[in-house]
Design an enzyme around this catalytic site. Structure first.
Site, short mmCIF file in Angstrom:
data_model
loop_
_atom_site.label_atom_id
_atom_site.label_comp_id
_atom_site.label_asym_id
_atom_site.label_seq_id
_atom_site.Cartn_x
_atom_site.Cartn_y
_atom_site.Cartn_z
N SER A 84 39.39 9.43 95.57
CA SER A 84 39.16 8.25 94.74
C SER A 84 39.86 8.48 93.42
O SER A 84 40.11 9.62 93.01
CB SER A 84 37.66 8.07 94.49
OG SER A 84 37.40 7.13 93.47
N TYR B 21 29.08 11.40 91.74
CA TYR B 21 30.18 10.97 92.61
C TYR B 21 31.52 11.46 92.05
O TYR B 21 32.36 11.98 92.79
CB TYR B 21 30.16 9.45 92.72
CG TYR B 21 31.29 8.84 93.51
CD1 TYR B 21 31.28 8.89 94.90
CD2 TYR B 21 32.34 8.19 92.87
CE1 TYR B 21 32.31 8.31 95.64
CE2 TYR B 21 33.37 7.61 93.60
CZ TYR B 21 33.35 7.67 94.98
OH TYR B 21 34.37 7.11 95.70
#
Length: 269
Positions: free
Chosen positions: A151, A164
């Protein structure tokens, strides 16, 4: 002479985690289109069966080219068993796409040990487990591709998703380290780093913004799209095309990279 683009992965077996929907399903389609056999890995048997049926129908693919296995990627024994089953169905895994992931939003002060552990277990531990399960056969064959769907959160910071972000930074560090270890053995390890992408994770983020701010759904989506200099959400197929390219024989010199698919977000930041 190299194989035609649509058959460049003929004879190769790709396993895609989180393959029942979103980016994972798009990756499966892109790999099938290039001639690979594909195994979908996920937790829900019904969703995997539905994805398998969709791939066979939409891609006019022979049923034997698409299989699935159920596993919890946070559990090493479950992963090992799934990879053994996949190998029995379709042969050793040549291409691993580590796509499964989860994102939970919480201010750091309210990020408890359970949330932290959950984010690590799926996003980082799961990647580690699958890489360990796949690498022996790749090394034995002298050819392999590992593509970790990370990501932009693994390249920069985002507020309110610290666990995250930390996990995705870990995925990129793991990618770079293992890439160096296997560089001379015919195996490449790379990461693709999407920005906000039209997936369940973004739909959950939109719902969270709506709940906490009172914005409309369209306003919340526009807020997320603002991060992308192109002013839009990335589409799963765009991420899948980058993944499929990294799997090709012609991408053999690309190793240890973390490639943003984000419309220029990271560069602009």
């Amino acid at each position: 002479m190299s194989a035609a683009p649509d058959q460049a992965l003929a004879g190769r077996h790709a396993l895609v985690t989180g393959g029942a929907r979103g980016i994972g399903l798009a990756c499966a389609k892109a790999l099938l289109a290039r001639g690979a056999k594909v195994t979908l890995l996920g937790r829900g048997r019904e969703s995997l069966q539905a994805a398998q049926a969709e791939l066979i129908a939409s891609e006019s693919t022979a049923p034997g080219r698409v299989g699935f296995v159920s596993a919890d990627i946070a559990d090493m024994a479950s992963v090992q068993a799934a990879f053994e089953h996949a190998a029995q169905q379709s042969g050793p895994v040549h291409i691993l796409v580590n796509n499964a992931g989860q994102a939970a939003s919480q201010p750091f002060a309210r990020t408890d040990a359970r949330l932290w552990r959950d984010m690590m277990a799926v996003n980082l531990d799961g990647t580690f487990h699958c890489m360990q399960a796949a690498l022996p056969d790749m090394l034995a064959a002298g050819w392999g591709r590992i593509i970790n769907v990370a990501s932009t959160a693994g390249l920069i910071g985002y507020a309110y998703v610290s666990a995250y972000v930390a996990a995705k930074h870990g995925v990129i560090g793991l990618t770079r380290s293992v890439a160096l270890e296997v560089a001379s053995k015919g195996v490449t390890v790379n990461a693709v780093c999407p920005g906000y992408t039209e997936t369940d994770i973004v739909r959950d983020a939109v719902a969270n913004i709506v709940r906490k701010t009172g914005m409309s759904e369209d306003q919340a989506r526009a807020k997320l799209a603002e991060r992308n200099p192109q002013g839009r959400l990335v589409q799963p197929d765009e991420v899948a095309d980058a993944v499929a390219w990294l799997a090709l024989p012609s991408a053999a010199s690309v190793n240890g990279q973390a490639i943003p698919v984000d419309g220029g977000e990271v560069m602009a930041g």
